[in-house]
Design an enzyme around this catalytic site. Structure first.
Site, PDB file in Angstrom:
ATOM      1  NE  ARG A 141      -2.214  -0.633   3.560  1.00 60.76           N
ATOM      2  CZ  ARG A 141      -2.650   0.050   4.620  1.00 60.76           C
ATOM      3  NH1 ARG A 141      -3.826   0.633   4.600  1.00 60.76           N
ATOM      4  NH2 ARG A 141      -1.899   0.130   5.695  1.00 60.76           N
ATOM      5  CB  SER A 195       6.524  -6.157   7.535  1.00 60.63           C
ATOM      6  OG  SER A 195       5.930  -4.905   7.776  1.00 60.63           O
ATOM      7  CG  ASP A 230       4.225  -5.883   9.970  1.00 63.02           C
ATOM      8  OD1 ASP A 230       5.249  -6.111  10.640  1.00 63.02           O
ATOM      9  OD2 ASP A 230       3.611  -6.772   9.360  1.00 63.02           O
TER      10      ASP A 230
HETATM   11  P1  ADP Z   1       0.110  -8.909   5.796  1.00 62.18           P
HETATM   12  O1  ADP Z   1       0.351  -9.617   7.055  1.00 62.18           O
HETATM   13  O2  ADP Z   1       0.704  -9.608   4.635  1.00 62.18           O
HETATM   14  O3  ADP Z   1       0.423  -7.462   5.831  1.00 62.18           O
HETATM   15  P2  ADP Z   1      -2.722  -9.348   6.178  1.00 62.18           P
HETATM   16  O4  ADP Z   1      -2.751  -8.812   7.540  1.00 62.18           O
HETATM   17  O5  ADP Z   1      -3.852  -9.009   5.279  1.00 62.18           O
HETATM   18  O6  ADP Z   1      -1.433  -8.938   5.397  1.00 62.18           O
HETATM   19  O7  ADP Z   1      -2.626 -10.915   6.294  1.00 62.18           O
HETATM   20  C1  ADP Z   1      -2.728 -11.740   5.188  1.00 62.18           C
HETATM   21  C2  ADP Z   1      -2.965 -13.147   5.677  1.00 62.18           C
HETATM   22  O8  ADP Z   1      -4.209 -13.202   6.346  1.00 62.18           O
HETATM   23  C3  ADP Z   1      -3.005 -14.163   4.575  1.00 62.18           C
HETATM   24  O9  ADP Z   1      -2.072 -15.191   4.860  1.00 62.18           O
HETATM   25  C4  ADP Z   1      -4.405 -14.725   4.611  1.00 62.18           C
HETATM   26  O10 ADP Z   1      -4.384 -16.128   4.523  1.00 62.18           O
HETATM   27  C5  ADP Z   1      -4.926 -14.334   5.953  1.00 62.18           C
HETATM   28  N1  ADP Z   1      -6.357 -13.986   5.872  1.00 62.18           N
HETATM   29  C6  ADP Z   1      -6.964 -13.205   4.954  1.00 62.18           C
HETATM   30  N2  ADP Z   1      -8.290 -13.137   5.186  1.00 62.18           N
HETATM   31  C7  ADP Z   1      -8.525 -13.894   6.282  1.00 62.18           C
HETATM   32  C8  ADP Z   1      -9.696 -14.248   7.018  1.00 62.18           C
HETATM   33  N3  ADP Z   1     -10.900 -13.810   6.657  1.00 62.18           N
HETATM   34  N4  ADP Z   1      -9.536 -15.046   8.095  1.00 62.18           N
HETATM   35  C9  ADP Z   1      -8.320 -15.504   8.443  1.00 62.18           C
HETATM   36  N5  ADP Z   1      -7.198 -15.226   7.787  1.00 62.18           N
HETATM   37  C10 ADP Z   1      -7.286 -14.435   6.724  1.00 62.18           C
END
Ligand code: ADP
Length: 452
Positions: A80, A142, A196
């Site tokens: 982002r 991160s 992060d």
């Molecule tokens: P990042 O950690 O990469 O910055 P996120 O916080 O969006 O990004 O985390 C992404 C992870 O969250 C992915 O591995 C995905 O599998 C998981 N994820 C996405 N949607 C859901 C959900 N509804 N419930 C549980 N896990 C989720």
């Protein structure tokens, strides 16, 4: 029926490794504490799995920060770019999400930072910021970083599916700065790089003075917290007030020395073997969103190969393909209350499972619940270790990441487990940090540029 009982007993014997007694969590906490101490120690740091990197962020925000900043949030599934107008406790945020294509994640560093800089240029155009003569940028990156200063940090290793050539050991701020110069005529100053977890902590601390722990439950799992300078032996920071620094634990690597073998199951081992970094990030592989779905899938695959579920299933379906069971499915399946299992059925159908019974749905949900609970409890053991070492009468834990945000029970599971594991004299609160990794970088940028 006796047949059913025998079936349940067999299933139980294949999943019991996910159910850990309280004593085991206490044992894990003792190991966790030891490894974190090793990470901070001068002579023990080199061989410690938990690196406990000082972030160079010394002060928590006052809540009165102001100014206009760019922020980048790179470190997982989405990337982002944000424009943030801070005005005391208020923050106006415009953001845009970009994709990092697989070939860029596994390409060269030049391609990665070139792509990132081009997205920033696109964002600047999109938001009409071209008229700005210069902008300060806070960079949330991160991955494990060795910081040499607030705006200077070398990548120590790639995690979470990234593996770009020629970046390990390089200063990621410089790589970003150089790529930005090529991509846009607007003068952009990279003034801080954080991860992060630090962003999540800073963002929540902006409005909650008791917040001293940040936790990420997203693609991976990591935490940071405010540590006293006297406990940090690995760098000599100037001893100006405040005598403290945020430590980025990088605790995803906990267990890499084999100390978690007591809790790992055959499914954890198989997942690890087929990952891009075998033997590494072992606790993260039991907690992070990148992995939970696959652990469930491997377990269901085993139960099915033992003919305990999905009898007569076609083995060509997606359930038998690596990576096809997404962690978001756990959230959806565990949201099925009652006897109809609507979400579970829909997901099984998406996976090409045609022969399932209601019994099977019940077992699928049970397996999901066990694996999410173990993840939530392990994260709780880590957080409880930090709460106990902080020794504050009250502390707020800021949490960000899709796993915590969208899973229906993660928050409750964690609250209960931490309550059970921490010293009862410490009160704690778990809060969702909104836009942590974006806003946090802007706040760090604001705190820094304000000081200059
Ligand atoms: P990042 O950690 O990469 O910055 P996120 O916080 O969006 O990004 O985390 C992404 C992870 O969250 C992915 O591995 C995905 O599998 C998981 N994820 C996405 N949607 C859901 C959900 N509804 N419930 C549980 N896990 C989720």
């Amino acid at each position: 029926t006796p047949e059913q009982i025998a079936r349940y007993e067999k299933i139980e014997s294949l999943v019991k490794g996910f159910k850990l007694p309280s004593a085991t969590y206490h044992q894990v906490m003792a190991l966790w504490k030891e490894e974190m101490k090793n990470g901070l120690g001068k002579t023990t740091h080199a061989t410690a799995d938990i690196k406990m990197f000082p972030s160079y962020v010394r002060a928590l925000p006052e809540g009165s920060e102001r100014g206009k900043f760019l922020a980048l949030d790179l470190g997982g599934t989405n990337f982002r770019v944000l424009y943030i107008d801070l005005n005391g406790p208020l923050a106006d945020i415009v953001s845009k999400t970009y994709l990092i294509p697989q070939q860029v994640m596994l390409g060269t560093g030049e391609q990665l930072f070139g792509h990132v800089a081009n997205c920033v240029a696109n964002f600047i155009h999109f938001t009409g910021l071209e008229k700005e003569r210069s902008l300060c940028l806070g960079f949330t990156f991160s991955f494990p970083l060795v910081q040499d200063g607030l705006a200077s940090a070398r990548l120590s290793k790639w995690t979470k599916g990234f593996r770009c050539e020629g970046v390990i050991g390089q200063d990621v701020c410089q790589l970003l700065q150089q790529a930005l110069v090529k991509a846009t005529p607007v003068k952009i100053d990279v003034v801080a790089v954080i991860n992060d977890a630090v962003g999540t902590l800073m963002s929540a601390a902006h409005t909650d003075r008791k917040c001293e722990i940040g936790l990420i439950l997203g693609t991976g799992c990591n935490a940071c917290y405010m540590e006293k300078l006297e406990n940090v032996e690995t760098v000599s920071l100037d001893d100006d007030e405040p005598q403290q620094v945020i430590i980025n634990t990088e605790w995803g690597a906990f267990g890499d020395n084999g100390c978690l073998d007591i809790v790992r199951t055959e499914y954890d081992r198989e997942l690890d073997t087929y990952s891009i970094n075998p033997g590494k990030q072992l606790v993260e592989k039991m907690i992070g969103g990148m992995y939970l779905g696959e652990i469930v899938r491997l377990t269901l695959e085993r139960l099915s190969s033992e003919k305990l579920i999905f009898r007569g299933i076609d083995h060509d379906c997606d359930l038998f393909n690596r990576g096809k069971f997404y962690t978001k499915y756990l959230s959806e399946i565990e949201r099925d209350n009652g006897e109809f299992f609507e979400n579970t059925k829909q997901i099984l159908e998406e996976l090409g499972v045609e022969t399932y019974t209601l019994e099977d749905c019940k077992i699928v949900k049970y397996v999901c619940a066990l694996i999410s609970a173990r993840a939530a409890f392990l994260a709780s053991a880590g957080i409880s270790t930090l709460i106990n070492s902080l020794k504050r009468p009250e502390v707020t834990v800021a949490i960000d990441g899709s796993l915590y945000r969208f899973h229906p029970r993660f928050h409750n599971l964690m609250s209960l487990k931490i309550q059970e594991l921490v010293d009862p004299s410490y009160k704690f609160k778990l809060v969702l940090s909104h836009d942590g990794s974006g806003k946090g970088a802007a706040i760090v940028a604001a705190v820094t540029t304000h000081r200059k």
